[in-house]
Enzyme design. Structure first.
Site, PDB file in Angstrom:
ATOM      1  N   GLN A   5      -2.348  -4.838   0.247  1.00 36.89           N
ATOM      2  CA  GLN A   5      -2.695  -4.150   1.483  1.00 36.89           C
ATOM      3  C   GLN A   5      -3.053  -2.698   1.178  1.00 36.89           C
ATOM      4  O   GLN A   5      -2.343  -2.009   0.453  1.00 36.89           O
ATOM      5  CB  GLN A   5      -1.523  -4.218   2.475  1.00 36.89           C
ATOM      6  CG  GLN A   5      -1.823  -3.643   3.861  1.00 36.89           C
ATOM      7  CD  GLN A   5      -1.377  -2.203   4.028  1.00 36.89           C
ATOM      8  OE1 GLN A   5      -0.524  -1.719   3.278  1.00 36.89           O
ATOM      9  NE2 GLN A   5      -1.929  -1.514   5.005  1.00 36.89           N
ATOM     10  N   SER A   6      -4.175  -2.232   1.726  1.00 36.07           N
ATOM     11  CA  SER A   6      -4.623  -0.842   1.557  1.00 36.07           C
ATOM     12  C   SER A   6      -4.771  -0.504   0.069  1.00 36.07           C
ATOM     13  O   SER A   6      -5.502  -1.176  -0.645  1.00 36.07           O
ATOM     14  CB  SER A   6      -3.644   0.096   2.268  1.00 36.07           C
ATOM     15  OG  SER A   6      -4.179   1.396   2.376  1.00 36.07           O
ATOM     16  N   ALA A   7      -4.048   0.524  -0.413  1.00 38.87           N
ATOM     17  CA  ALA A   7      -4.120   0.857  -1.839  1.00 38.87           C
ATOM     18  C   ALA A   7      -3.628  -0.299  -2.698  1.00 38.87           C
ATOM     19  O   ALA A   7      -4.098  -0.493  -3.825  1.00 38.87           O
ATOM     20  CB  ALA A   7      -3.287   2.112  -2.118  1.00 38.87           C
ATOM     21  N   ASP A  65     -10.810   0.595  11.899  1.00 38.17           N
ATOM     22  CA  ASP A  65     -10.058   1.265  10.830  1.00 38.17           C
ATOM     23  C   ASP A  65     -10.829   2.505  10.393  1.00 38.17           C
ATOM     24  O   ASP A  65     -11.908   2.405   9.818  1.00 38.17           O
ATOM     25  CB  ASP A  65      -9.888   0.307   9.651  1.00 38.17           C
ATOM     26  CG  ASP A  65      -8.935   0.845   8.588  1.00 38.17           C
ATOM     27  OD1 ASP A  65      -8.762   2.079   8.502  1.00 38.17           O
ATOM     28  OD2 ASP A  65      -8.358   0.031   7.837  1.00 38.17           O
ATOM     29  N   GLY A  91       0.817  -1.206   0.000  1.00 35.18           N
ATOM     30  CA  GLY A  91       0.000   0.000   0.000  1.00 35.18           C
ATOM     31  C   GLY A  91       0.850   1.255   0.000  1.00 35.18           C
ATOM     32  O   GLY A  91       2.071   1.204  -0.105  1.00 35.18           O
ATOM     33  N   GLY A  92       0.177   2.399   0.148  1.00 35.79           N
ATOM     34  CA  GLY A  92       0.878   3.678   0.147  1.00 35.79           C
ATOM     35  C   GLY A  92       0.059   4.790  -0.466  1.00 35.79           C
ATOM     36  O   GLY A  92       0.632   5.761  -0.990  1.00 35.79           O
ATOM     37  N   ALA A  93      -1.276   4.689  -0.396  1.00 36.41           N
ATOM     38  CA  ALA A  93      -2.178   5.746  -0.870  1.00 36.41           C
ATOM     39  C   ALA A  93      -1.948   6.109  -2.329  1.00 36.41           C
ATOM     40  O   ALA A  93      -2.201   7.232  -2.736  1.00 36.41           O
ATOM     41  CB  ALA A  93      -2.058   6.988   0.016  1.00 36.41           C
ATOM     42  N   HIS A 127      -6.189   0.485  11.051  1.00 37.78           N
ATOM     43  CA  HIS A 127      -5.567   0.290   9.736  1.00 37.78           C
ATOM     44  C   HIS A 127      -4.138  -0.231   9.867  1.00 37.78           C
ATOM     45  O   HIS A 127      -3.691  -1.060   9.065  1.00 37.78           O
ATOM     46  CB  HIS A 127      -5.571   1.630   8.988  1.00 37.78           C
ATOM     47  CG  HIS A 127      -5.265   1.520   7.535  1.00 37.78           C
ATOM     48  ND1 HIS A 127      -6.119   0.913   6.626  1.00 37.78           N
ATOM     49  CD2 HIS A 127      -4.195   1.934   6.803  1.00 37.78           C
ATOM     50  CE1 HIS A 127      -5.597   0.962   5.415  1.00 37.78           C
ATOM     51  NE2 HIS A 127      -4.427   1.573   5.495  1.00 37.78           N
TER      52      HIS A 127
END
Length: 479
Positions: free
Chosen positions: A307-309, A388, A236-238, A420
């Site tokens: 994960q995430s983004a 989250d 991830g990392g937006a 999160h």
């Protein structure tokens, strides 16, 4: 051919007069052309406007009365050109100047509105100030679109700056919180970093494509007795700060359970678009599917995880590949059938807006035109913490329910009270038993009794950060 323009200077004059002004505009082209008479011709947005300088050309330089040789003639001519171009910009008629300012004001408003929308997408909700900002933006929009009350560009910029001041304050506090957060987790980061750079079981920077950042890291188990299951992991990392090393903690801990992990790097915004990110991830998965046997991996037991983004990018990658396989004449270097299951950890923006249809997996899977492609998807398991607030757990619940409605085997697993960063960072650094990690390993080893037996007697993971520092980090976390 006109000589190049030089600044207005006159060493022989007792005093220098400098007239400078600048106007920002949305004009696609601005061309100033000199004529031999006392007028200049200005082209703005494709319309020619005749203008006359406020002051005669002679006032922009001092004549010495001496004969003009070739060198001084060109020097004075350059000064005249510079003077005319700077003064001509001041002499547009009232209508043109009003349109000029309106363009600049409109651009300022649009950029401000885009900034607020981007912040909301990134999770920086303005809470109580949000309603007031929306009302102020509506007032600002009316002012910008009404040419009768369009003010000076500077005033519009000041008004816009007032609107975003609260946002700037929030960004500053979040950056400070991020600094404290990193310091508190530094003991764990140092240990993970040492493993990443110095362990012989980490193969860093393996090239999988010809684009920037087309690299991946491999985390290999100690034992090489037989082919191992493989997790292709998209970090991830937006969508702006993703990096393959962010998966080093997960890679280290999974490799200790005889699982190979391939952390795939990809281009971030603004270096690449969502389409570029998905293409990069697809190339990375292709490399894993076609080459992992050389590193001891089992090409028949490959799992895709994000994960995430990264969960969003991986889901888009999987769905796009399924669509390609259903298309006529589409050449593919890997197949969805090679992926045993997809794991999404704290996945973001699965539902999307209608305007983001192409990269909203939840919207895409409901399209009846790609029903055959959707039927090719592997089992999908979504992990999420109920606490989250960066990406609400409802995003994973909704996505799982939508997948089930269209016939895909899917489930969402919720972890009560986990945030999160708890499920991906804090809990792994805490050591001991981690519910999400154990669930993940159990699913990967589901059809391997020998591996399950080893997992049952595996030693607990060591603690990387003291508990009080983890609690403080959780309290100040900006995520």
């Amino acid at each position: 051919m006109n000589p190049p323009m030089l600044p207005i200077t006159n060493p022989s004059a007792s005093s220098a007069m400098v007239a400078t002004t600048s106007l920002t505009a949305n004009a696609a082209t601005m061309l100033i052309q000199e004529h031999h008479d006392e007028t200049a011709r200005l082209l703005i947005d494709g319309r020619a406007v005749d203008t006359k300088p406020f002051l005669p050309r002679a006032s922009s330089y001092t004549s010495t009365g001496t004969p003009v040789n070739g060198s001084s003639f060109y020097q004075q001519r350059r000064r005249r050109i510079a003077s005319d171009t700077s003064l001509a910009s001041l002499t547009t008629d009232g209508g043109s100047r009003s349109e000029y300012v309106a363009h600049a004001a409109s651009e300022t408003y649009l950029l401000t509105r885009l900034g607020f929308k981007l912040l909301r997408y990134l999770g920086y909700v303005l809470n109580k100030r949000d309603r007031k900002v929306k009302q102020d933006n509506l007032i600002l929009e009316e002012e910008v679109l009404n040419p009768e009350i369009v003010g000076d560009t500077l005033k519009i910029v000041v008004v816009a700056a007032e609107k975003v001041r609260g946002v700037g304050y929030r960004w500053i506090t979040r950056f400070l919180a991020l600094g404290c957060y990193a310091l508190l987790l530094m003991p764990g980061f140092i240990q993970v970093g040492y493993y990443y750079f110095f362990s012989s079981r980490v193969r860093r920077g393996i090239v999988y494509g010809d684009q920037p950042r087309n690299r991946l890291d491999l985390y290999l188990p100690k034992n090489s007795d037989g082919p191992k299951p493989v997790v292709a992991f998209v970090t991830g990392g937006a969508w702006i700060i993703g990096y393959k090393a962010w998966g080093s903690l997960l890679g280290q801990q999974l490799s200790e359970r005889d699982i190979i992990v391939a952390c795939i790097d990809y281009r971030n915004f603004p270096q690449g678009t969502i389409s570029d990110m998905v293409n990069d991830a697809s190339l990375g998965v292709s490399f894993v599917c076609n080459n992992i046997a050389e590193y001891g991996g089992d090409p028949n037991r490959i799992y895709l995880m994000g994960q995430s983004a990264g969960a969003h990018i991986a889901a888009c990658t999987l769905l796009e590949q399924a669509i390609k396989e259903c298309g006529e004449g589409e050449s593919t270097s890997w197949s969805v059938s090679q992926i045993k299951a997809y794991f999404g950890l704290s996945g973001g923006i699965m539902e999307g807006e209608q305007s983001l249809h192409q990269y909203s997996p939840e919207v895409m899977v409901q399209d009846p035109n790609i029903k055959t492609a959707v039927s090719r998807l592997p089992p999908i398991i979504l992990f999420h913490g109920t606490a989250d607030y960066s990406i609400p757990a409802d995003a994973s619940k909704s996505f799982a329910e939508t997948l089930q409605r269209v016939g895909v085997k899917a489930e969402s697993i919720m972890y009560e009270g986990r945030t999160h960063t708890d499920v991906f960072l804090h809990d792994p650094m805490r050591g001991g038993r981690d519910d999400m990690f154990e669930d993940l390993v159990a699913m990967i080893h589901a059809n391997d009794p020998e591996a399950l037996a080893k997992d049952a007697v595996a030693p607990p993971r060591k603690r990387l950060v003291p508990e009080f520092m983890l609690k403080l980090a959780r309290a100040v976390s900006p995520f």
